[in-house]
Scaffold this active site. Structure first.
Site, mmCIF file in Angstrom:
data_model
loop_
_atom_site.group_PDB
_atom_site.id
_atom_site.type_symbol
_atom_site.label_atom_id
_atom_site.label_comp_id
_atom_site.label_asym_id
_atom_site.label_seq_id
_atom_site.Cartn_x
_atom_site.Cartn_y
_atom_site.Cartn_z
ATOM 1 N N GLU A 65 6.700 6.431 4.351
ATOM 2 C CA GLU A 65 5.659 5.420 4.520
ATOM 3 C C GLU A 65 6.244 4.004 4.506
ATOM 4 O O GLU A 65 5.718 3.100 5.167
ATOM 5 C CB GLU A 65 4.600 5.558 3.423
ATOM 6 C CG GLU A 65 3.724 6.805 3.564
ATOM 7 C CD GLU A 65 2.733 6.927 2.424
ATOM 8 O OE1 GLU A 65 2.755 6.063 1.512
ATOM 9 O OE2 GLU A 65 1.940 7.886 2.423
ATOM 10 N N VAL A 92 0.830 -1.203 0.000
ATOM 11 C CA VAL A 92 0.000 0.000 0.000
ATOM 12 C C VAL A 92 0.865 1.254 0.000
ATOM 13 O O VAL A 92 0.580 2.244 -0.675
ATOM 14 C CB VAL A 92 -0.955 0.000 1.211
ATOM 15 C CG1 VAL A 92 -1.681 1.334 1.326
ATOM 16 C CG2 VAL A 92 -1.957 -1.129 1.078
ATOM 17 N N ALA A 93 1.975 1.231 0.749
ATOM 18 C CA ALA A 93 2.856 2.391 0.803
ATOM 19 C C ALA A 93 3.530 2.643 -0.536
ATOM 20 O O ALA A 93 3.797 3.793 -0.905
ATOM 21 C CB ALA A 93 3.918 2.181 1.888
ATOM 22 N N ASP A 116 -1.754 24.159 -42.295
ATOM 23 C CA ASP A 116 -2.315 24.490 -43.591
ATOM 24 C C ASP A 116 -2.190 26.002 -43.788
ATOM 25 O O ASP A 116 -1.907 26.733 -42.839
ATOM 26 C CB ASP A 116 -3.780 24.059 -43.649
ATOM 27 C CG ASP A 116 -4.321 24.030 -45.059
ATOM 28 O OD1 ASP A 116 -3.536 24.234 -46.000
ATOM 29 O OD2 ASP A 116 -5.532 23.811 -45.219
ATOM 30 N N ASP A 173 -8.402 22.182 -41.717
ATOM 31 C CA ASP A 173 -9.833 22.440 -41.609
ATOM 32 C C ASP A 173 -10.666 21.682 -42.627
ATOM 33 O O ASP A 173 -11.879 21.697 -42.551
ATOM 34 C CB ASP A 173 -10.124 23.937 -41.738
ATOM 35 C CG ASP A 173 -9.561 24.532 -43.029
ATOM 36 O OD1 ASP A 173 -9.051 23.753 -43.858
ATOM 37 O OD2 ASP A 173 -9.625 25.761 -43.197
ATOM 38 N N GLU A 204 -1.931 5.391 -4.843
ATOM 39 C CA GLU A 204 -3.348 5.239 -5.188
ATOM 40 C C GLU A 204 -3.934 6.481 -5.844
ATOM 41 O O GLU A 204 -4.827 6.383 -6.691
ATOM 42 C CB GLU A 204 -4.167 4.898 -3.936
ATOM 43 C CG GLU A 204 -3.913 3.520 -3.369
ATOM 44 C CD GLU A 204 -2.761 3.521 -2.371
ATOM 45 O OE1 GLU A 204 -2.511 2.478 -1.767
ATOM 46 O OE2 GLU A 204 -2.112 4.572 -2.217
ATOM 47 N N ASP A 254 -7.707 16.919 -44.636
ATOM 48 C CA ASP A 254 -6.805 16.926 -43.484
ATOM 49 C C ASP A 254 -7.095 15.807 -42.491
ATOM 50 O O ASP A 254 -6.285 15.564 -41.594
ATOM 51 C CB ASP A 254 -6.900 18.265 -42.746
ATOM 52 C CG ASP A 254 -6.481 19.431 -43.611
ATOM 53 O OD1 ASP A 254 -5.502 19.269 -44.364
ATOM 54 O OD2 ASP A 254 -7.119 20.491 -43.544
#
Length: 903
Positions: free
Chosen positions: A691, A291-292, A338, A622, A296, A626
């Site tokens: 931890e 867990v340490a 473009d 556009d 998470e 493209d």
């Protein structure tokens, strides 16, 4: 020998025919004729070929993609954390972690749908109905019912419903969605040009394009997925998106963390068991160690930080559709843009005029009316004639409507002081000969000053040979070349006075014996903010390439005008024919390039070549053409106002204001987000050491030293006190000099997690925090008279003191978090340069974690759950020094580093 009729031959048509073969042969291959198909034959072919529409492939990948997301390395770590939460008895926490996993998987699935939505959007370019000749009669049918061999009618304003070859008449076609050219192109029932690319054939028109002038008949040679539009759809479907740099790096780090956590847990579990630690305690140690090690909060924190970046960019005019794209923007090395509508306004303007007596002068600026008057009657006559020879009208809102070129001429004439009354223009008109793509001219006959007067405009090479008496055109042709070199579209304007007693009925009798009034140069001007945006790109170490379907001279002139290629610019006039070796050489060189006459495949080749060279590519565009390149590039940037639905769907970012400068803002935001992601990863990683060490001390002592920290307290830190400050670091303002750094290079020590970061997190911030935290733990125990081996289990005399000691460890880590958060705000600069209060969200997050810790320490209901106890005031006073000590140590390290760098 007569060609076979549809009814006399039942064999299926070839899937594809060559539209460039002689017309008689093409009609024979398509088994059609001047009367079109019969209704029955059209129905049969519809059954064979299917509807004339772009269909997306049904991939059925939902379950597979969902499964892939649920076994992502970080997802696996979160599954492990959730399982441990259930083992620890905190089912609510476990369910919250599962919800985070599913939420992230949902985001990923939405991203995977982008290519399919891009293909679906292509259908909007097909017209709903089309006029077709069947059984010799013209009729209207649904465009989806067209089949190869159909004879259709095209007129001004129509969309081309399929790929066709013109067999009669001539039209002007807007091909900008396929080629990127701003000006309409001529298409006529002429012979094919040997060696010309398909899109340049003078007798072909393509599905989805628009007819802006003229009238013609055409035979359909391709429908549905066999059209040019369908081919682009297939390119979009085959082009797969790859993970962003951040996604790939986080995945590697996640596997590394998992391997370290599992390996360390297994080794130390053996050590603990060998040192006499009971099996139950050894398992508790292994669970706590895992867990340490597992961050998470890392994945949700990254997701939420990127989401904040997305919201910020949206307020600046850039809608980012994929969270990880924010970070990719900050990694960008090259922008491939473009020209039409991106660098320019996509709106023609009159820029200069030339007259035989006055030469060339500018038609721009505030005082051109006086300038035109000084030029004399020649400019006045030129302005009157060019506005007379138009069919522009006014919309209900009062805006000019019509062909963009003619709108530019009318506006330019007004700018020169010769505004035209459009209603009066129409009343005095006696004849109109519309623009003919084959003749490349347009003319009108108007009653001017009591005399029928011809006004002609057209391509210089078409107008100059029609001048009266073999006039000398040397000066005019030199002026044409000079204006074209400046990137202008040049039109010649001429006039002629007719006899009052008669009007020639034939066009060729009207457009002859002309007097040249002059030349006009039309320009699609760059957006005013683009030049500054390009300069900022250069300051940030980004290169800008222009990839356009327009001609090289025009594109190069625009590029130079906005500063692209300064001081040197390479211009590739025919990008379609460039070899792979030459393409690699151009892109590897330090300069910038204009790729002219580029096709959709050219854009893909450019994007792939840059990717192979390790460049992070942003591609703007556009048009429909493209879409594949936008999808293939790391960042596809579409225009929101002028862009097509296809481009917007295929892109990862849409500019809602069509402003090229917004891209630079997005790059800056991306760099800031990337820095901030590193800051909160540093912040999270720094707490892994304090931890983990308590469990190591517990295991290596064989249980003689009681466990300084519980599993629930670790979860309270990782998912409680740690989250808000980590998120607040994601909103940290940019450090000074952010946009003067060169772009990050993959594999050059610029990853999201580097050796320097790990040294700073574990050997500096983490080590200092560990010493302080373990010092507080032992201080509380020794003050109570504890000695190694003394029982601290429930019911023993030392149990309450043990709870106070573990609470001091827990609260000590939280206080070290405060110092780490302040230290992590800057990687190079001092905190004084950044400012203590410039991130109020961080101050609020620190306030929350202090209140949250106080509640867990002093509120009785939480004491029983988390195993905490009230802290004496001398311990509280000791813990209050931890933030200053942690931050001060890191501030000293950064100060020494700045001095060494300066030296």
């Amino acid at each position: 020998m007569q060609p076979a009729t549809p009814e006399s031959e039942e064999s299926a048509l070839p899937v594809e025919v060559d539209p460039r073969e002689p017309l008689a042969r093409l009609r024979q291959d398509l088994r059609t004729g001047p009367q079109g198909l019969s209704r029955r034959e059209a129905e049969r072919r519809a059954a064979v070929y299917g509807p004339n529409e772009v269909r997306r492939e049904q991939r059925g990948r939902l379950r597979r993609e969902l499964g892939r997301q649920l076994v992502h390395p970080l997802a696996l770590l979160l599954w492990g954390a959730g399982g441990l939460a259930f083992v620890a008895g905190t089912s609510v926490l476990g369910m919250a972690i599962v919800a985070v996993i599913l939420l992230n998987a949902g985001f990923a699935l939405l991203q995977e749908r982008q290519a399919e939505r891009a293909v679906e959007a292509l259908a909007t370019f097909l017209p709903a109905h089309s006029r077709v000749v069947r059984d010799g009669q013209e009729q209207t049918v649904e465009a989806t019912q067209l089949v190869p061999g159909d004879l259709i009618v095209l007129e001004e304003g129509d969309k081309v419903p399929a790929d066709v070859r013109l067999v009669e008449g001539a039209v002007e076609i807007d091909l900008s969605m396929l080629t990127g050219e701003s000006a309409p192109v001529e298409r006529a029932a002429t012979r094919t040009v040997a060696g010309a690319p398909t899109l340049r054939e003078p007798n072909l028109a393509f599905s989805g394009t628009a007819c802006v002038e003229g009238q013609a008949k055409a035979v359909v040679f391709a429908t549905g997925r066999h059209t040019e539009l369908g081919r682009i759809a297939a390119l979009s479907q085959r082009t797969r998106r790859e993970g962003s740099p951040l996604e790939r790096q986080v995945k590697r780090v996640a596997w590394l963390i998992a391997a370290v956590a599992v390996g360390m847990g297994a080794v130390l579990l053996v050590i603990g068991a060998a040192s006499g630690l009971p099996l139950k305690d050894a398992l508790t140690f292994a669970i706590g160690l895992l867990v340490a090690n597992v961050p998470e909060g890392l994945l949700p924190t990254i997701t939420l930080a990127l989401a904040m970046g997305v919201r910020l960019l949206a307020r600046q005019g850039a809608v980012v559709k994929r969270l990880s794209a924010v970070e990719t923007l900050g990694s960008t090395h090259v922008i491939c843009t473009d020209k039409t509508g991106t660098l320019t306004r996509n709106r023609m303007r009159l820029r200069s005029v030339w007259t035989p007596t006055g030469g060339e002068h500018s038609a721009e600026g505030q005082n051109q009316r006086e300038e035109g008057q000084r030029q004399g009657k020649d400019v006045v006559r030129l302005a009157q004639a060019m506005s007379e020879c138009t069919t522009v009208s006014r919309s209900e809102s009062g805006e000019l409507a019509g062909d963009p070129t003619e709108v530019a001429l009318v506006e330019g004439a007004a700018h020169l002081g010769q505004a035209v009354d459009l209603d009066a223009r129409d009343l005095r008109r006696r004849a109109l000969f519309r623009f003919d793509p084959r003749l490349r001219t347009m003319s009108v006959v108007s009653e001017l000053q009591g005399e029928p007067t011809v006004s002609v405009k057209g391509a210089p090479e078409a107008v100059l040979p029609r001048l009266a008496g073999g006039a000398d055109t040397t000066a005019a042709r030199e002026a044409v070349d000079a204006m074209a070199h400046d990137g202008l579209r040049v039109l010649a304007v001429a006039t002629r006075t007719l006899e009052a007693d008669g009007l020639p009925s034939r066009r060729e009798d009207v457009e002859c014996d002309l007097e040249l009034l002059g030349l006009v140069g039309l320009h699609d001007p760059p957006r005013p903010e683009v030049a500054d945006a390009v300069r900022r790109c250069h300051d940030a170490g980004l290169r800008v390439h222009v990839v356009t379907g327009d001609n090289g001279s025009t594109a190069a002139a625009v590029a130079r005008e906005v500063g692209i290629g300064d001081p040197g610019l390479s211009v590739l006039a025919d990008a379609e024919s460039v070899s792979e070796q030459r393409l690699d050489e151009l892109l590897a060189a330090p300069g910038e390039v204009v790729f002219a006459r580029a096709s959709p495949e050219t854009k893909l080749r450019v994007a792939d070549a840059l990717r192979d060279q390790g460049q992070i590519v942003a591609m703007t565009g556009d048009g429909v053409n493209d879409a594949p390149a936008l999808h293939r590039a790391h960042i596809g940037v579409a225009m929101g106002l002028s862009g097509t639905d296809v481009a917007r769907e295929a892109s990862t970012m849409v500019l809602t204001d069509d402003n090229f400068a917004t891209i630079v803002k997005a790059v800056e935001s991306g760099r800031r987000v990337y820095d901030n992601v590193r800051k909160f990863i540093l912040y999270i990683f720094a707490h892994a050491v304090p931890e983990i060490v308590p469990f190591l001390v517990y295991a290596l002592s064989g249980g003689a030293i009681p466990l300084p920290l519980t599993v629930l307290q670790i979860l309270a830190i990782d998912l409680g006190t740690e989250t808000l400050p980590a998120l607040a670091l994601g909103r940290e303002p940019a450090e000074p000099g952010l946009m003067t750094r060169p772009p990050r290079r993959p594999g050059h020590g610029s990853g999201v997690i580097t050796k320097d970061m790990l040294i700073r997190a574990w050997a500096s911030l983490g080590l200092v925090s560990t010493v302080l935290v373990m010092g507080a733990y032992f201080y509380v125990l020794w003050r109570a008279g504890w000695t190694p081996g003394t029982s601290t289990s429930a019911g023993s005399a030392m149990h309450q003191d043990y709870l106070t000691a573990t609470t001091a460890t827990f609260a000590g880590i939280v206080m070290c978090q405060v110092g780490t958060a302040m230290a992590a705000r800057t990687d190079r600069a001092s905190l004084r340069e950044v400012g203590l209060t410039t991130n109020p969200l961080l101050l609020a997050g620190i306030g929350f974690e202090l209140v949250f810790t106080a509640v867990l320490v002093w509120a009785p209901p939480f004491q029983s759950v988390f195993g905490t106890a009230p802290l004496p005031w001398d311990v509280v006073a000791l813990l209050l020094t931890f933030p200053v000590l942690v931050w001060g140590t890191d501030e000293l390290r950064r100060s020494l580093r700045r001095r060494r760098k300066a030296a």
